[in-house]
Design a protein around this motif. Structure first.
Motif, PDB file in Angstrom:
ATOM      1  N   THR A 100       0.805  -1.220   0.000  1.00  0.00           N
ATOM      2  CA  THR A 100       0.000   0.000   0.000  1.00  0.00           C
ATOM      3  C   THR A 100       0.841   1.274   0.000  1.00  0.00           C
ATOM      4  N   ARG A 101       2.115   1.163   0.371  1.00  0.00           N
ATOM      5  CA  ARG A 101       3.053   2.302   0.332  1.00  0.00           C
ATOM      6  C   ARG A 101       4.415   1.772  -0.085  1.00  0.00           C
ATOM      7  N   VAL A 102       4.588   1.623  -1.371  1.00  0.00           N
ATOM      8  CA  VAL A 102       5.790   1.000  -1.921  1.00  0.00           C
ATOM      9  C   VAL A 102       7.065   1.699  -1.439  1.00  0.00           C
ATOM     10  N   GLU A 103       7.004   3.014  -1.240  1.00  0.00           N
ATOM     11  CA  GLU A 103       8.195   3.761  -0.821  1.00  0.00           C
ATOM     12  C   GLU A 103       8.649   3.407   0.598  1.00  0.00           C
ATOM     13  N   GLN A 104       7.833   2.683   1.339  1.00  0.00           N
ATOM     14  CA  GLN A 104       8.205   2.265   2.692  1.00  0.00           C
ATOM     15  C   GLN A 104       9.260   1.154   2.681  1.00  0.00           C
ATOM     16  N   ALA A 105       9.333   0.400   1.589  1.00  0.00           N
ATOM     17  CA  ALA A 105      10.293  -0.716   1.515  1.00  0.00           C
ATOM     18  C   ALA A 105      11.704  -0.183   1.745  1.00  0.00           C
ATOM     19  N   GLY A 106      12.417  -0.844   2.633  1.00  0.00           N
ATOM     20  CA  GLY A 106      13.774  -0.440   2.962  1.00  0.00           C
ATOM     21  C   GLY A 106      13.867   0.445   4.190  1.00  0.00           C
ATOM     22  N   ARG A 107      12.758   1.022   4.629  1.00  0.00           N
ATOM     23  CA  ARG A 107      12.798   1.870   5.833  1.00  0.00           C
ATOM     24  C   ARG A 107      13.163   1.042   7.040  1.00  0.00           C
ATOM     25  N   GLN A 108      13.840   1.668   7.971  1.00  0.00           N
ATOM     26  CA  GLN A 108      14.228   0.977   9.190  1.00  0.00           C
ATOM     27  C   GLN A 108      13.731   1.731  10.407  1.00  0.00           C
ATOM     28  N   PHE A 109      13.385   0.971  11.415  1.00  0.00           N
ATOM     29  CA  PHE A 109      12.908   1.496  12.686  1.00  0.00           C
ATOM     30  C   PHE A 109      13.654   0.779  13.801  1.00  0.00           C
ATOM     31  N   ILE A 110      13.732   1.415  14.961  1.00  0.00           N
ATOM     32  CA  ILE A 110      14.311   0.804  16.149  1.00  0.00           C
ATOM     33  C   ILE A 110      13.190   0.603  17.158  1.00  0.00           C
ATOM     34  N   VAL A 111      13.085  -0.601  17.700  1.00  0.00           N
ATOM     35  CA  VAL A 111      12.080  -0.894  18.720  1.00  0.00           C
ATOM     36  C   VAL A 111      12.487  -0.176  20.002  1.00  0.00           C
ATOM     37  N   THR A 112      11.564   0.620  20.553  1.00  0.00           N
ATOM     38  CA  THR A 112      11.878   1.344  21.789  1.00  0.00           C
ATOM     39  C   THR A 112      11.154   0.759  22.996  1.00  0.00           C
ATOM     40  N   ALA A 113       9.950   0.225  22.798  1.00  0.00           N
ATOM     41  CA  ALA A 113       9.210  -0.307  23.954  1.00  0.00           C
ATOM     42  C   ALA A 113       8.024  -1.143  23.485  1.00  0.00           C
ATOM     43  N   PRO A 114       7.663  -2.160  24.282  1.00  0.00           N
ATOM     44  CA  PRO A 114       6.454  -2.928  23.974  1.00  0.00           C
ATOM     45  C   PRO A 114       5.232  -2.249  24.574  1.00  0.00           C
ATOM     46  N   PHE A 115       4.069  -2.565  24.034  1.00  0.00           N
ATOM     47  CA  PHE A 115       2.802  -2.201  24.650  1.00  0.00           C
ATOM     48  C   PHE A 115       2.283  -3.478  25.280  1.00  0.00           C
ATOM     49  N   SER A 120      -4.921  -9.013  24.056  1.00  0.00           N
ATOM     50  CA  SER A 120      -4.353  -8.325  22.900  1.00  0.00           C
ATOM     51  C   SER A 120      -4.747  -9.027  21.607  1.00  0.00           C
ATOM     52  N   THR A 121      -4.892  -8.241  20.567  1.00  0.00           N
ATOM     53  CA  THR A 121      -5.175  -8.807  19.254  1.00  0.00           C
ATOM     54  C   THR A 121      -3.914  -8.903  18.411  1.00  0.00           C
ATOM     55  N   ALA A 122      -2.841  -8.223  18.833  1.00  0.00           N
ATOM     56  CA  ALA A 122      -1.555  -8.264  18.135  1.00  0.00           C
ATOM     57  C   ALA A 122      -0.468  -7.856  19.117  1.00  0.00           C
ATOM     58  N   LEU A 123       0.770  -8.224  18.794  1.00  0.00           N
ATOM     59  CA  LEU A 123       1.902  -7.702  19.552  1.00  0.00           C
ATOM     60  C   LEU A 123       2.186  -6.312  19.007  1.00  0.00           C
ATOM     61  N   ARG A 124       2.296  -5.336  19.885  1.00  0.00           N
ATOM     62  CA  ARG A 124       2.539  -3.963  19.461  1.00  0.00           C
ATOM     63  C   ARG A 124       3.803  -3.445  20.136  1.00  0.00           C
ATOM     64  N   PHE A 125       4.594  -2.731  19.348  1.00  0.00           N
ATOM     65  CA  PHE A 125       5.825  -2.153  19.856  1.00  0.00           C
ATOM     66  C   PHE A 125       5.938  -0.716  19.365  1.00  0.00           C
ATOM     67  N   ARG A 126       6.359   0.172  20.253  1.00  0.00           N
ATOM     68  CA  ARG A 126       6.656   1.545  19.841  1.00  0.00           C
ATOM     69  C   ARG A 126       8.003   1.495  19.127  1.00  0.00           C
ATOM     70  N   VAL A 127       8.094   2.198  18.007  1.00  0.00           N
ATOM     71  CA  VAL A 127       9.337   2.237  17.239  1.00  0.00           C
ATOM     72  C   VAL A 127       9.670   3.680  16.871  1.00  0.00           C
ATOM     73  N   GLU A 128      10.945   3.919  16.600  1.00  0.00           N
ATOM     74  CA  GLU A 128      11.418   5.205  16.098  1.00  0.00           C
ATOM     75  C   GLU A 128      12.041   4.971  14.746  1.00  0.00           C
TER      76      GLU A 128
END
Length: 136
Positions: A100-115, A120-128
């Motif tokens: 849905t957003r092809v330009e997102q491919a290759g982006r990187q994030f760092i996991v900062t904290a879990p929720f 829960s319906t999914a594992l969620r993590f805050r990222v930067e």
């Protein structure tokens, strides 16, 4: 099956149906000396690879003052299936594909904290963001 379990199961299926992106989550592994390069090379350990969803939990940014600067801060989350495990703070998330957003491919994030939470319906993590869009 109780109503709660039925609702939770349906919520989990719905959450996973919205995980259209593909991502890989890694962390540094062992170091090995590379004779050719003359330096230590850190191998990357794959913690998770598969479906994910990158989203902003809120479209509203919050203004914060840092020193003498006023910055707009918003947070991003990554959602993973509940079967994923082992993700920790400081892991690197790489978006491999996003239909849905092809330009997102290759982006990187760092996991900062879990929720954390039950039901829960999914594992969620805050990222930067960890790329050219990251604020200095």
């Amino acid at each position: 099956m109780s109503i709660l379990n039925g609702s939770l199961s349906m919520g989990r299926r719905m959450a996973e149906s919205r995980m259209l992106d593909e991502c890989t989550i890694t962390r540094p592994g062992e170091k090995a000396w590379d004779e050719e390069l003359g330096e230590w090379i850190t191998t990357q350990v794959v913690v998770y690879s598969g479906r994910c969803r990158i989203k902003h939990p809120s479209t509203v940014a919050r203004d914060v003052e840092a020193g003498s600067q006023l910055l707009a801060v918003s947070f991003t989350e990554i959602h993973l299936p509940l079967a994923a495990s082992g993700v920790m703070a400081d892991d690197t998330v790489t978006v491999d594909a996003s239909p849905t957003r092809v330009e997102q491919a290759g982006r990187q994030f760092i996991v900062t904290a879990p929720f954390d939470g039950s039901q829960s319906t999914a594992l969620r993590f805050r990222v930067e963001a960890f790329d050219e869009r990251r604020l200095a």
